[in-house]
Design a protein around this motif. Structure first.
Motif, PDB file in Angstrom:
ATOM      1  N   ALA A  27      19.786   6.072   8.749  1.00 48.78           N
ATOM      2  CA  ALA A  27      19.669   5.568  10.116  1.00 48.78           C
ATOM      3  C   ALA A  27      20.300   6.524  11.117  1.00 48.78           C
ATOM      4  N   ILE A  28      21.374   7.172  10.723  1.00 50.36           N
ATOM      5  CA  ILE A  28      22.076   8.078  11.632  1.00 50.36           C
ATOM      6  C   ILE A  28      21.408   9.446  11.683  1.00 50.36           C
ATOM      7  N   GLU A  29      21.053   9.978  10.523  1.00 48.39           N
ATOM      8  CA  GLU A  29      20.579  11.357  10.448  1.00 48.39           C
ATOM      9  C   GLU A  29      19.075  11.499  10.232  1.00 48.39           C
ATOM     10  N   GLY A  30      18.395  10.419   9.877  1.00 47.91           N
ATOM     11  CA  GLY A  30      16.990  10.527   9.499  1.00 47.91           C
ATOM     12  C   GLY A  30      16.910  10.927   8.035  1.00 47.91           C
ATOM     13  N   ALA A  31      15.745  10.726   7.455  1.00 44.29           N
ATOM     14  CA  ALA A  31      15.602  11.040   6.033  1.00 44.29           C
ATOM     15  C   ALA A  31      14.176  11.404   5.707  1.00 44.29           C
ATOM     16  N   SER A  32      14.063  12.177   4.661  1.00 42.43           N
ATOM     17  CA  SER A  32      12.748  12.483   4.100  1.00 42.43           C
ATOM     18  C   SER A  32      12.804  12.068   2.635  1.00 42.43           C
ATOM     19  N   SER A  33      11.662  12.098   1.996  1.00 42.56           N
ATOM     20  CA  SER A  33      11.609  11.729   0.586  1.00 42.56           C
ATOM     21  C   SER A  33      10.646  12.653  -0.127  1.00 42.56           C
ATOM     22  N   PRO A  34      10.995  13.082  -1.336  1.00 41.71           N
ATOM     23  CA  PRO A  34      10.083  13.963  -2.076  1.00 41.71           C
ATOM     24  C   PRO A  34       8.802  13.261  -2.530  1.00 41.71           C
ATOM     25  N   VAL A  35       8.767  11.927  -2.471  1.00 42.59           N
ATOM     26  CA  VAL A  35       7.553  11.220  -2.887  1.00 42.59           C
ATOM     27  C   VAL A  35       6.615  10.934  -1.715  1.00 42.59           C
ATOM     28  N   PRO A  64       4.274  12.239   1.591  1.00 39.84           N
ATOM     29  CA  PRO A  64       3.568  13.436   2.050  1.00 39.84           C
ATOM     30  C   PRO A  64       4.321  14.103   3.203  1.00 39.84           C
ATOM     31  N   THR A  65       4.090  15.378   3.386  1.00 37.82           N
ATOM     32  CA  THR A  65       4.692  16.123   4.487  1.00 37.82           C
ATOM     33  C   THR A  65       4.342  15.441   5.807  1.00 37.82           C
ATOM     34  N   GLY A  66       5.339  15.297   6.644  1.00 35.22           N
ATOM     35  CA  GLY A  66       5.131  14.682   7.950  1.00 35.22           C
ATOM     36  C   GLY A  66       5.334  13.175   7.978  1.00 35.22           C
ATOM     37  N   VAL A  67       5.512  12.558   6.825  1.00 36.56           N
ATOM     38  CA  VAL A  67       5.763  11.117   6.766  1.00 36.56           C
ATOM     39  C   VAL A  67       7.255  10.921   6.527  1.00 36.56           C
ATOM     40  N   ARG A 100       3.608   2.258   5.053  1.00 32.95           N
ATOM     41  CA  ARG A 100       3.111   1.988   3.711  1.00 32.95           C
ATOM     42  C   ARG A 100       4.282   2.109   2.760  1.00 32.95           C
ATOM     43  N   GLY A 101       4.314   1.266   1.754  1.00 29.26           N
ATOM     44  CA  GLY A 101       5.300   1.451   0.715  1.00 29.26           C
ATOM     45  C   GLY A 101       6.099   0.217   0.385  1.00 29.26           C
ATOM     46  N   LEU A 102       6.485   0.194  -0.856  1.00 28.04           N
ATOM     47  CA  LEU A 102       7.242  -0.905  -1.432  1.00 28.04           C
ATOM     48  C   LEU A 102       8.739  -0.773  -1.171  1.00 28.04           C
ATOM     49  N   SER A 140       0.856  -1.189   0.000  1.00 28.18           N
ATOM     50  CA  SER A 140       0.000   0.000   0.000  1.00 28.18           C
ATOM     51  C   SER A 140       0.895   1.243   0.000  1.00 28.18           C
ATOM     52  N   HIS A 141       0.342   2.375  -0.392  1.00 28.72           N
ATOM     53  CA  HIS A 141       1.144   3.594  -0.527  1.00 28.72           C
ATOM     54  C   HIS A 141       0.405   4.801   0.027  1.00 28.72           C
ATOM     55  N   TRP A 142       1.165   5.839   0.338  1.00 30.29           N
ATOM     56  CA  TRP A 142       0.600   7.070   0.878  1.00 30.29           C
ATOM     57  C   TRP A 142      -0.086   7.900  -0.196  1.00 30.29           C
TER      58      TRP A 142
END
Length: 175
Positions: free
Chosen positions: A122-130, A132-135, A86-88, A32-34
């Protein structure tokens, strides 16, 4: 990917729902995906890895539904504060190992860079442009995918060895 046509709340990995007996989410959550953008990003990565793996990709893809619940169980154990997933991308870790095993020098380079990115996440955390904000990116899912990919690779290797050592019988060999 038919699971993406179902209402996300009915199939997403949710710790509380798993605790209430919605065990199907062990299988459906990683598929499933966001959002449509999230799905498109994951499918693009899967397509790129598939090109690197080449024709053996089908056996790597075939194991994804079987390892999906193992990834979900890994998340339960490794990310106790995680409530939703959620996510592949976690299962893409399996294909990253496939690229490393089957994809020659470029595949090994991609797999190595993926491991470096995983360590940084794992050390710094990450976000992804794909997303949603806050996920946030769940690096534990990526680690679980890599570990499961290593198990799959070992399984394929053992199967190849066993097949190579088993003599084939011809009709004239039968009594």
């Amino acid at each position: 990917m038919l699971v993406t046509l179902l209402p996300a709340d009915a199939v997403a990995w949710r710790r509380d729902a798993l605790g209430d007996g919605a065990w199907w989410r062990l299988w459906t959550g990683p598929f499933s995906h966001w959002s449509a953008l999230h799905l498109a990003g994951n499918l693009t990565a899967a397509a790129a890895l598939s090109v690197l793996i080449g024709p053996p990709v089908w056996r790597w893809i075939a194991v994804l539904p079987a390892v999906a619940p193992l990834l979900s169980l890994f998340l339960i154990a490794s990310a106790p504060d995680l409530q939703h997933y959620r996510g592949l991308s976690g299962l893409l870790g399996v294909l990253v190992v496939g690229a490393g095993v089957e994809g020659g020098v470029i595949g090994r380079l991609v797999a190595g860079l993926y491991v470096v990115k995983l360590a940084v996440d794992a050390i710094e955390g990450a976000s992804s442009p794909v997303l949603p904000t806050g996920v946030a990116v769940v690096w534990q899912a990526h680690l679980g995918g890599l570990l499961l990919g290593l198990l799959v690779a070992a399984s394929f290797h053992l199967h190849r060895r066993a097949s190579a050592s088993t003599p084939t019988r011809t009709p004239s060999d039968t009594p």
